[in-house]
Design an enzyme around this catalytic site. Structure first.
Site, PDB file in Angstrom:
ATOM      1  CG  ASN A 168      13.969   2.444  81.165  1.00  0.00           C
ATOM      2  OD1 ASN A 168      14.987   1.808  81.450  1.00  0.00           O
ATOM      3  ND2 ASN A 168      13.618   2.695  79.912  1.00  0.00           N
ATOM      4  CE1 TYR A 172      13.065   2.373  74.475  1.00  0.00           C
ATOM      5  CE2 TYR A 172      11.789   3.880  75.835  1.00  0.00           C
ATOM      6  CZ  TYR A 172      12.600   2.769  75.726  1.00  0.00           C
ATOM      7  OH  TYR A 172      12.950   2.066  76.849  1.00  0.00           O
ATOM      8  NE  ARG A 173      10.389   4.807  64.420  1.00  0.00           N
ATOM      9  CZ  ARG A 173      10.695   3.626  63.870  1.00  0.00           C
ATOM     10  NH1 ARG A 173      11.960   3.262  63.730  1.00  0.00           N
ATOM     11  NH2 ARG A 173       9.745   2.819  63.454  1.00  0.00           N
ATOM     12  CD1 TRP A 186       6.767   0.888  73.843  1.00  0.00           C
ATOM     13  CD2 TRP A 186       7.344   2.590  75.181  1.00  0.00           C
ATOM     14  NE1 TRP A 186       5.646   1.293  74.507  1.00  0.00           N
ATOM     15  CE2 TRP A 186       5.972   2.329  75.338  1.00  0.00           C
ATOM     16  CE3 TRP A 186       7.936   3.597  75.936  1.00  0.00           C
ATOM     17  CZ2 TRP A 186       5.180   3.071  76.216  1.00  0.00           C
ATOM     18  CZ3 TRP A 186       7.145   4.326  76.798  1.00  0.00           C
ATOM     19  CH2 TRP A 186       5.787   4.057  76.929  1.00  0.00           C
ATOM     20  CD  GLU A 234      18.226   3.381  81.288  1.00  0.00           C
ATOM     21  OE1 GLU A 234      17.529   3.813  82.243  1.00  0.00           O
ATOM     22  OE2 GLU A 234      17.930   2.349  80.661  1.00  0.00           O
ATOM     23  CG  ASP A 283      14.845   1.932  61.809  1.00  0.00           C
ATOM     24  OD1 ASP A 283      15.781   2.288  62.547  1.00  0.00           O
ATOM     25  OD2 ASP A 283      13.708   1.669  62.224  1.00  0.00           O
TER      26      ASP A 283
END
Ligand SMILES: Cc1cc2nc3c(=O)[nH]c(=O)nc-3n(C[C@H](O)[C@H](O)[C@H](O)COP(=O)(O)O)c2cc1C
Ligand SMILES: [Mn+2]
Length: 484
Positions: A168, A172-173, A186, A234, A283
């Site tokens: 995967n 994700y920061r 995540w 991906e 955010d």
């Protein structure tokens, strides 16, 4: 030919007048955000900060922050070309005769050629640091004043499903705790989090291997954001979009592969029994997401190019660069949605709805309760599960015209009858949900109501001038001296 790497794309952007180099020394703490925010809002170019304060590594930001740059990245004139290509594959018919079979072969061969390709080495290995390594080498941003620290905002976080062994990639920061440790944000419904849970169920005291690539060809970077089903790679999808496989190399210290042409690679692991407070972080809701407990990534090895470029982005009050990514994804996946639900005509997610808060869907209504059926379909469709407010309109409403949607939807509802509530997973970033990750949803059925749905009154026609009169007035318009 697809872009091989980030710098090839930078070159293209520069040739197209879509890149501005900043020679002045600028602080990655807050200053780069303030500059980028102004430029993105003004529809400005990608920015290459050549001298971020405190680092020798240049920083690229706003790479995909306009429709034009997104089209350049995908190498199309219009986003619809990607959708048409996908439709071409979805429309593939089972061959009737030999001739049909022969015609199919090139398409199948093309599909096969998108799989990531393992190569022996690549430029991401030009420098290998196993000792004396530190994230402080890179110009990692503190984006907003109340952020808990510096965050890597565009990492391609690579893990393997411990049960199926499938890869995967997710963006994700990662909050930097110190030179060798970060958080991994995540969210609970994301695939990385599921890998973590699966591994923990097998051995709570163990760890999982994680590799992080930062900066690659633009489509590979976009790949980490794609909302595709679990256990689908991906990078295969990225290969499809760039029409060339992504070249991968083995990591030095973990059993994972990373894009060979990446600028920077972090290798390490996440212990399954260790959590740390992450956030707050300014955010894409335009608010700070709250602190939460997240896993910790321990960096064991860093590899990078001899002269790496650090790719990053900011999120904040909409619209920002992520709006253009989300919009591209919306357009790319519409044909896939339509294949499963052919009644869907179009969908729209206005920037101010930051994806999960508002989706407008037009449908060709065919039977009683059709709007409700589509609500439940959307709420069960991958990351569309997060949709907080869903508005279903008839096929003749242009969902891209938000004024038309507001006007016609409000005219079409009897609120007590047409608004329905449901419960389900909420986006982790939704600070209004009464519980984190769980909350209510609102579906608004703004379609015309039918007798078969219990609506016995007549439904009026929309006002439209007759074409004959329009034509007569068109003909006399110039003489009236009323302008154009
Ligand atoms: C700039 C940017 C930052 C993101 N940060 C996060 C994040 O911190 N946590 C998260 O779960 N998703 C984040 N996302 C969204 C995920 O990348 C996206 O949901 C992706 O599809 C997740 O991959 P997955 O389906 O394989 O889990 C971010 C997206 C963008 C564009
Ligand atoms: Mn995934």
């Amino acid at each position: 030919m697809a872009y091989k790497d980030l710098r090839e794309f930078i070159q293209r952007l520069e040739n197209e007048g879509e890149l501005k180099r900043i020679h002045a020394e600028i602080d990655p703490v807050l200053e780069i955000t303030e500059i980028t925010d102004r430029v993105t809002r003004a529809g400005g170019p990608a920015l290459l900060f050549e001298r971020p304060k405190g680092s020798k590594v240049p920083l690229l930001i706003n790479m995909l922050g306009s429709e034009r740059r997104m089209n350049l990245a995908l190498e199309v004139g219009r986003m619809e070309e990607v959708a048409e290509r996908i439709r071409g594959f979805l429309d593939m018919q089972s061959p009737q005769g030999l001739l049909d079979k022969l015609k199919l072969l090139p398409k199948l061969a093309e599909l096969g050629s998108f799989f990531p390709k393992t190569v022996k080495s690549g430029p991401c290995k030009e420098v290998i640091r196993k000792e004396n390594l530190s994230l402080d080498y890179f110009p990692i941003l503190q984006c907003w004043p109340q952020d808990a620290g510096r965050f890597i905002t565009w990492p391609l976080v690579i893990t393997k499903n411990p049960v199926t062994n499938k890869r995967n990639v997710g963006v994700y920061r990662m909050q930097v705790f110190d030179g060798r440790t970060t958080a991994v944000h995540w969210e609970t419904q994301k695939h990385g989090a599921e890998h973590f849970r699966r591994a923990r169920a097998q051995n709570p005291q163990g760890k999982i291997e994680v590799a992080v690539a930062i900066g690659a060809d633009p489509v590979t970077c976009l790949g980490g954001v794609l909302p595709i089903p679990p256990d689908l790679d991906e990078l295969m999808f990225a290969g499809f979009l760039r029409r060339e496989p992504v070249e991968m190399v083995k990591c030095e210290t973990v059993d994972l592969e990373v894009p060979a042409h990446a600028e920077i690679v972090l290798e390490g692991w996440v212990h399954l029994n260790e959590m740390r407070t992450e956030g707050p972080f300014g955010d894409h809701t335009g608010f700070y997401s709250l602190e939460g407990e997240y896993p910790v990534f321990h960096v064991n090895c860093i590899t990078h190019r001899r002269d790496p470029i650090y790719l990053t982005t900011i999120v904040g009050p909409p619209p920002q660069e992520d709006f253009f990514m989300g919009h591209a994804i919306e357009r790319i996946f519409l044909p896939v949605m339509k294949m499963q639900y052919p009644e869907i005509v179009d969908i729209a997610m206005p920037a101010e709805g930051i994806f999960h808060n508002l989706m407008i869907v037009s449908i060709r209504k065919s039977y009683p309760g059709h709007a409700q059926k589509i609500m439940h379909a959307i709420w069960s469709l991958g990351q569309a599960m997060f949709t907080k407010v869903l508005v279903i309109v008839d096929h003749d409403v242009n969902v891209q015209n938000f004024r038309e949607v507001v006007w016609k939807s409000l005219c079409a509802i009897d609120p007590e009858r047409d608004v329905q509530f449901s419960f389900g997973p909420a986006d982790t970033l939704d600070h209004a949900a009464r519980l984190q990750d769980y909350g209510s949803k609102m579906g608004i059925d703004a379609t015309r109501k039918w007798l078969s749905e219990g609506f016995a009154r007549p439904w009026p026609d929309e006002i439209k001038m007759s074409p004959e009169v329009r034509a007569r007035v068109d003909a006399m318009w110039a003489e009236l001296g009323l302008g154009r």
